[in-house]
Design a protein around this motif. Structure first.
Motif, PDB file in Angstrom:
ATOM      1  N   GLN A   1       1.059   4.251  -2.806  1.00 36.25           N
ATOM      2  CA  GLN A   1       0.878   5.664  -2.484  1.00 36.25           C
ATOM      3  C   GLN A   1       2.057   6.502  -2.968  1.00 36.25           C
ATOM      4  O   GLN A   1       1.878   7.603  -3.504  1.00 36.25           O
ATOM      5  CB  GLN A   1       0.683   5.849  -0.981  1.00 36.25           C
ATOM      6  CG  GLN A   1      -0.633   5.327  -0.471  1.00 36.25           C
ATOM      7  CD  GLN A   1      -0.711   5.336   1.048  1.00 36.25           C
ATOM      8  OE1 GLN A   1       0.233   5.733   1.733  1.00 36.25           O
ATOM      9  NE2 GLN A   1      -1.842   4.882   1.571  1.00 36.25           N
TER      10      GLN A   1
ATOM     11  N   ALA B   1       1.929   6.905  -6.699  1.00 37.33           N
ATOM     12  CA  ALA B   1       0.881   7.855  -7.091  1.00 37.33           C
ATOM     13  C   ALA B   1       1.354   9.299  -6.937  1.00 37.33           C
ATOM     14  O   ALA B   1       0.878  10.188  -7.641  1.00 37.33           O
ATOM     15  CB  ALA B   1      -0.380   7.617  -6.267  1.00 37.33           C
ATOM     16  N   ARG B   2       2.286   9.541  -6.046  1.00 40.19           N
ATOM     17  CA  ARG B   2       2.794  10.888  -5.813  1.00 40.19           C
ATOM     18  C   ARG B   2       3.894  11.282  -6.790  1.00 40.19           C
ATOM     19  O   ARG B   2       4.233  12.464  -6.914  1.00 40.19           O
ATOM     20  CB  ARG B   2       3.304  11.012  -4.388  1.00 40.19           C
ATOM     21  CG  ARG B   2       2.174  10.958  -3.365  1.00 40.19           C
ATOM     22  CD  ARG B   2       2.633  10.901  -1.945  1.00 40.19           C
ATOM     23  NE  ARG B   2       3.699  11.828  -1.617  1.00 40.19           N
ATOM     24  CZ  ARG B   2       4.350  11.812  -0.482  1.00 40.19           C
ATOM     25  NH1 ARG B   2       4.070  10.908   0.433  1.00 40.19           N
ATOM     26  NH2 ARG B   2       5.312  12.680  -0.251  1.00 40.19           N
TER      27      ARG B   2
ATOM     28  N   ASP C   1       0.831  -1.206   0.000  1.00 39.27           N
ATOM     29  CA  ASP C   1       0.000   0.000   0.000  1.00 39.27           C
ATOM     30  C   ASP C   1       0.865   1.256   0.000  1.00 39.27           C
ATOM     31  O   ASP C   1       0.580   2.225  -0.707  1.00 39.27           O
ATOM     32  CB  ASP C   1      -0.942   0.025   1.210  1.00 39.27           C
ATOM     33  CG  ASP C   1      -2.057  -0.982   1.113  1.00 39.27           C
ATOM     34  OD1 ASP C   1      -2.326  -1.502   0.000  1.00 39.27           O
ATOM     35  OD2 ASP C   1      -2.693  -1.263   2.160  1.00 39.27           O
ATOM     36  N   GLU C   2       1.924   1.238   0.796  1.00 43.41           N
ATOM     37  CA  GLU C   2       2.821   2.395   0.858  1.00 43.41           C
ATOM     38  C   GLU C   2       3.516   2.625  -0.477  1.00 43.41           C
ATOM     39  O   GLU C   2       3.648   3.761  -0.941  1.00 43.41           O
ATOM     40  CB  GLU C   2       3.849   2.200   1.967  1.00 43.41           C
ATOM     41  CG  GLU C   2       4.666   3.442   2.233  1.00 43.41           C
ATOM     42  CD  GLU C   2       5.537   3.314   3.468  1.00 43.41           C
ATOM     43  OE1 GLU C   2       6.559   4.036   3.524  1.00 43.41           O
ATOM     44  OE2 GLU C   2       5.222   2.514   4.362  1.00 43.41           O
TER      45      GLU C   2
END
Length: 103
Positions: A94, A97-98, A90-91
């Motif tokens: 994320q 995505a950034r 998940d990290e």
């Protein structure tokens, strides 16, 4: 002269609107119910409801349960290991995505 046709398609993401019982999640993810209960205890899955009979799992839980099942069977991870691996995945998602999009 060229002519352009624009077609609009509307829909809803069904995955987020799905509410499965533990039995349905067990069948859909091909995972024993007791393992799903262990994942809930470890925080891998977060159902709505106060007891296993009342639990309802959203569509995202199915994706997580399938990934957890693969980690359990393919890599032979235990329940805490699955929880850690999913948190790290998940990290990573994320962080990706950034990142700026490159063409």
């Amino acid at each position: 002269m060229t002519q352009s046709n624009i077609t609009w398609i509307e829909g809803a993401v069904v995955e987020n609107e799905v509410h499965m019982t533990i039995v349905e999640l067990s069948h859909a993810s091909r995972t024993p119910e007791d393992l799903i209960m262990s994942w809930v205890s470890e925080g891998v899955l977060s159902p709505v409801g106060s007891s296993p009979q009342d639990w309802r799992f959203g569509g995202d839980s199915l994706r997580r349960a399938k990934t957890a099942a693969h980690l359990t069977h393919d890599l032979e991870l235990n329940v805490p290991g699955v929880a850690l691996a999913l948190d790290l995945l998940d990290e990573i998602a994320q962080l990706r995505a950034r990142l700026p999009r490159e063409a």
